[in-house]
Design a protein around this motif. Structure first.
Motif, mmCIF file in Angstrom:
data_model
loop_
_atom_site.group_PDB
_atom_site.id
_atom_site.type_symbol
_atom_site.label_atom_id
_atom_site.label_comp_id
_atom_site.label_asym_id
_atom_site.label_seq_id
_atom_site.Cartn_x
_atom_site.Cartn_y
_atom_site.Cartn_z
ATOM 1 N N GLU A 1 -6.722 4.241 1.487
ATOM 2 C CA GLU A 1 -6.554 5.310 2.481
ATOM 3 C C GLU A 1 -7.092 6.632 1.928
ATOM 4 O O GLU A 1 -7.761 7.386 2.637
ATOM 5 C CB GLU A 1 -5.077 5.458 2.851
ATOM 6 C CG GLU A 1 -4.532 4.355 3.736
ATOM 7 C CD GLU A 1 -4.744 4.640 5.218
ATOM 8 O OE1 GLU A 1 -5.416 5.646 5.526
ATOM 9 O OE2 GLU A 1 -4.259 3.854 6.049
ATOM 10 N N LEU B 1 -10.908 7.051 2.173
ATOM 11 C CA LEU B 1 -11.582 7.100 3.475
ATOM 12 C C LEU B 1 -12.366 8.387 3.740
ATOM 13 O O LEU B 1 -13.522 8.315 4.189
ATOM 14 C CB LEU B 1 -10.563 6.873 4.599
ATOM 15 C CG LEU B 1 -10.068 5.438 4.784
ATOM 16 C CD1 LEU B 1 -8.996 5.392 5.858
ATOM 17 C CD2 LEU B 1 -11.223 4.505 5.145
ATOM 18 N N LYS C 1 -12.164 0.731 10.055
ATOM 19 C CA LYS C 1 -12.110 2.191 10.167
ATOM 20 C C LYS C 1 -13.455 2.775 10.617
ATOM 21 O O LYS C 1 -13.641 3.986 10.649
ATOM 22 C CB LYS C 1 -11.697 2.810 8.830
ATOM 23 C CG LYS C 1 -10.267 2.506 8.414
ATOM 24 C CD LYS C 1 -9.250 3.113 9.361
ATOM 25 C CE LYS C 1 -7.819 2.853 8.904
ATOM 26 N NZ LYS C 1 -6.822 3.474 9.811
ATOM 27 N N ASP D 1 0.819 -1.215 0.000
ATOM 28 C CA ASP D 1 0.000 0.000 0.000
ATOM 29 C C ASP D 1 0.855 1.268 0.000
ATOM 30 O O ASP D 1 0.419 2.323 0.419
ATOM 31 C CB ASP D 1 -0.948 0.040 1.211
ATOM 32 C CG ASP D 1 -2.061 -0.980 1.084
ATOM 33 O OD1 ASP D 1 -2.323 -1.404 -0.055
ATOM 34 O OD2 ASP D 1 -2.652 -1.344 2.102
#
Length: 232
Positions: free
Chosen positions: A177, A180, A209, A3
């Motif tokens: 990410e 989000l 999350k 990632d």
């Protein structure tokens, strides 16, 4: 797989355990030309080298070969054109074009950076890596896909010109990410991710999350992704 975004030099540094200068020498085949000089972490080129990838032209989708490619993927052409983010791109690779002196070409799906995800029967790449977002003015739900081919497959399967909800296309799970803040603005995340380890880990990542995430990949259970299901 980590990632982490990186260029080819950083990738070689990570894989080979080399420093910056050693990585460039390795990439150049162990024998760097005189046109390169090393100063710390800068590479100064005395001669201009062609770009590894360069988009020459973007046009509305009408290329016969690309339309046939969508047909082979069982995607409805009318739905594909109606999404307003799908074009055809013409580009060069390492300053070169095809043997017939014509540019390479591919489907081009626009992302948030005004770059493009590129797909054809023989090519897969991108001009810049970012998410793609399609908004719906009245929805508090958002559907998430890994790639635009799966999104177009879903439109075809459900017989819709446009989704009933907002849509976020990751274009790479490494963009999760980045996704989000957008996903967090919605009441529900509808996951249309691949039915493999990577897709499952991405779905778990969103749940961990605190996002209310539903797994809609059960629609194409027994297949890797939505397009494989559509083709079957």
């Amino acid at each position: 797989g980590t990632d982490k975004g990186m260029d080819c030099i950083e990738l070689v540094q990570r894989l080979k355990g080399l420093n910056f200068k050693e990585s460039i020498i390795w990439l150049l085949g162990q024998n760097p030309p005189d046109s390169f000089s090393f100063k710390g972490k800068e590479v100064q080129k005395e001669k201009e080298n062609p770009k590894a990838f360069e988009i020459l032209k973007i046009k509305p989708l009408e290329n016969r070969a690309l339309l046939e490619y969508l047909g082979k993927r069982k995607i409805n052409i009318r739905y594909a054109k109606a999404c307003n983010l799908l074009f055809e791109a013409y580009f060069s690779l390492n300053g070169r074009v095809r043997k017939d002196n014509k540019p390479y070409f591919a489907l081009a799906f626009e992302n948030q950076s005004k770059g493009y995800e590129l797909r054809s029967e023989t090519y897969k790449g991108c001009s810049s890596k970012d998410i793609s977002l399609i908004t719906h003015p009245f929805s508090r739900k958002i559907a998430v896909f890994e790639g635009f081919i799966d999104y177009l497959s879903a439109l075809t399967h459900f017989g819709k010109v446009k989704s009933d909800h907002n849509v976020l296309i990751l274009n790479s799970v490494s963009n999760r990410e980045k996704a989000l803040p957008i996903l967090a603005q919605h009441e529900q995340v509808l996951g249309f991710l691949d039915r493999d380890k990577t897709g499952k880990e991405c779905l778990d990542f969103f749940r961990n999350k605190g996002l209310k995430t539903l797994d809609y990949s059960k629609i194409y259970e027994g297949c890797k992704d939505f397009n494989e299901f559509l083709c079957r």
